[in-house]
Design an enzyme around this catalytic site. Structure first.
Site, PDB file in Angstrom:
ATOM      1  N   GLY A 116       9.598  53.786  20.408  1.00  0.00           N
ATOM      2  CA  GLY A 116      10.977  53.639  19.971  1.00  0.00           C
ATOM      3  C   GLY A 116      11.922  54.128  21.044  1.00  0.00           C
TER       4      GLY A 116
ATOM      5  N   GLN B 292      19.718  57.455  24.284  1.00  0.00           N
ATOM      6  CA  GLN B 292      18.818  57.828  25.377  1.00  0.00           C
ATOM      7  C   GLN B 292      19.101  57.067  26.674  1.00  0.00           C
ATOM      8  OE1 GLN B 292      15.245  57.265  22.666  1.00  0.00           O
ATOM      9  NE2 GLN B 292      14.493  58.834  24.068  1.00  0.00           N
TER      10      GLN B 292
ATOM     11  N   CYS C 182       8.705  62.700  23.116  1.00  0.00           N
ATOM     12  CA  CYS C 182       9.953  61.957  23.287  1.00  0.00           C
ATOM     13  C   CYS C 182      10.134  61.624  24.766  1.00  0.00           C
ATOM     14  CB  CYS C 182      11.120  62.808  22.788  1.00  0.00           C
ATOM     15  SG  CYS C 182      12.728  62.019  22.999  1.00  0.00           S
ATOM     16  N   LEU C 183      10.507  60.374  25.057  1.00  0.00           N
ATOM     17  CA  LEU C 183      10.713  59.961  26.447  1.00  0.00           C
ATOM     18  C   LEU C 183      11.833  60.761  27.109  1.00  0.00           C
ATOM     19  CD1 LEU C 183      10.418  56.070  26.060  1.00  0.00           C
ATOM     20  CD2 LEU C 183       8.703  57.616  27.022  1.00  0.00           C
TER      21      LEU C 183
ATOM     22  N   HIS D 226      12.787  59.788  13.916  1.00  0.00           N
ATOM     23  CA  HIS D 226      12.974  60.330  15.265  1.00  0.00           C
ATOM     24  C   HIS D 226      14.115  59.605  15.988  1.00  0.00           C
ATOM     25  CE1 HIS D 226      11.251  61.958  19.199  1.00  0.00           C
ATOM     26  NE2 HIS D 226      12.063  61.000  19.614  1.00  0.00           N
ATOM     27  N   GLU D 227      14.103  58.265  15.919  1.00  0.00           N
ATOM     28  CA  GLU D 227      15.137  57.490  16.630  1.00  0.00           C
ATOM     29  C   GLU D 227      16.508  57.651  15.973  1.00  0.00           C
ATOM     30  OE1 GLU D 227      14.296  56.665  19.465  1.00  0.00           O
ATOM     31  OE2 GLU D 227      12.144  56.788  19.138  1.00  0.00           O
TER      32      GLU D 227
ATOM     33  N   HIS E 117      18.161  60.717  17.109  1.00  0.00           N
ATOM     34  CA  HIS E 117      18.805  60.602  18.421  1.00  0.00           C
ATOM     35  C   HIS E 117      20.268  60.182  18.271  1.00  0.00           C
ATOM     36  CE1 HIS E 117      15.862  61.391  21.518  1.00  0.00           C
ATOM     37  NE2 HIS E 117      14.965  60.568  20.995  1.00  0.00           N
TER      38      HIS E 117
HETATM   39 CO    CO Z   1      12.943  60.487  21.411  1.00  0.00          CO
END
Ligand code: CO
Length: 180
Positions: free
Chosen positions: A50, A55, A95-96, A137-138, A141
């Site tokens: 995701g 981000q 997480c990226l 999670h997304e 963000h």
């Molecule tokens: Co993340």
């Protein structure tokens, strides 16, 4: 063919833009559509499940998800909102935007999400377990929340040094070296 050509740069902790609350999308225009597809590509190239617009430095309520990696499970969601939530399940997340860090996070086991697709049609998604976790999670963000805010106290202690390294701009490779 240059694979990275349409790949967007992913902001990483502690970049303050990750803490901003995203604004609702008023209109899906060509620019947003293009960004959404670039986000999908960026997600795949980084082997993520995701990615949120936050981000990549866009303060709009837009997320892309694919919990399985199968083409038919790819979703682009505009203005996603959780309208129903049930249960509690702990699981390990990464997480990226917080590279190298993973830890235990409690999430709802079942959620119902209302969003819009790129055509402006309303979509309803009922998600459980892993898919529900990815969506939560997304969507976090978009509220400026990161997984480290939700980690169990035990996990927070475990990742403390890694976070410090990221805050000080030290490469993760330097971790473990003695500090004078
Ligand atoms: Co993340």
């Amino acid at each position: 063919m240059d694979e990275m050509k349409d790949c967007l740069r992913i902001l990483t902790y502690p970049n303050s833009a990750l803490r901003r609350k995203a604004e609702s999308v008023e209109e899906v225009d060509d620019e947003l559509t293009e960004t959404a597809w670039e986000m999908v590509k960026t997600m795949y190239l980084n082997e993520g499940v995701g990615l949120a617009a936050t981000q990549v430095g866009l303060g709009k309520k837009l997320i892309v998800v694919n919990p399985t990696g199968e083409k038919e499970d790819e979703r682009i969601l505009v203005n996603p909102s959780i309208v129903e939530r049930r249960g509690d399940l702990e699981g390990v997340e990464g997480c990226l935007s917080v590279p190298g860090v993973c830890g235990t996070v409690h999430r709802r086991t079942y959620i119902r999400v209302i969003a819009y697709d790129l055509d402006g049609s309303e979509v309803e998604i009922v998600a459980e377990d892993f898919f529900a976790r990815v969506l939560q999670h997304e969507i976090d963000h978009l509220e400026g929340m990161l997984l480290i805010d939700r980690m169990t106290p035990e996990s927070r202690i475990e990742v403390r040094e890694l976070l410090k390294a990221l805050e000080e701009g030290r490469p993760p490779a330097n971790l473990g070296e003695s500090v004078e």
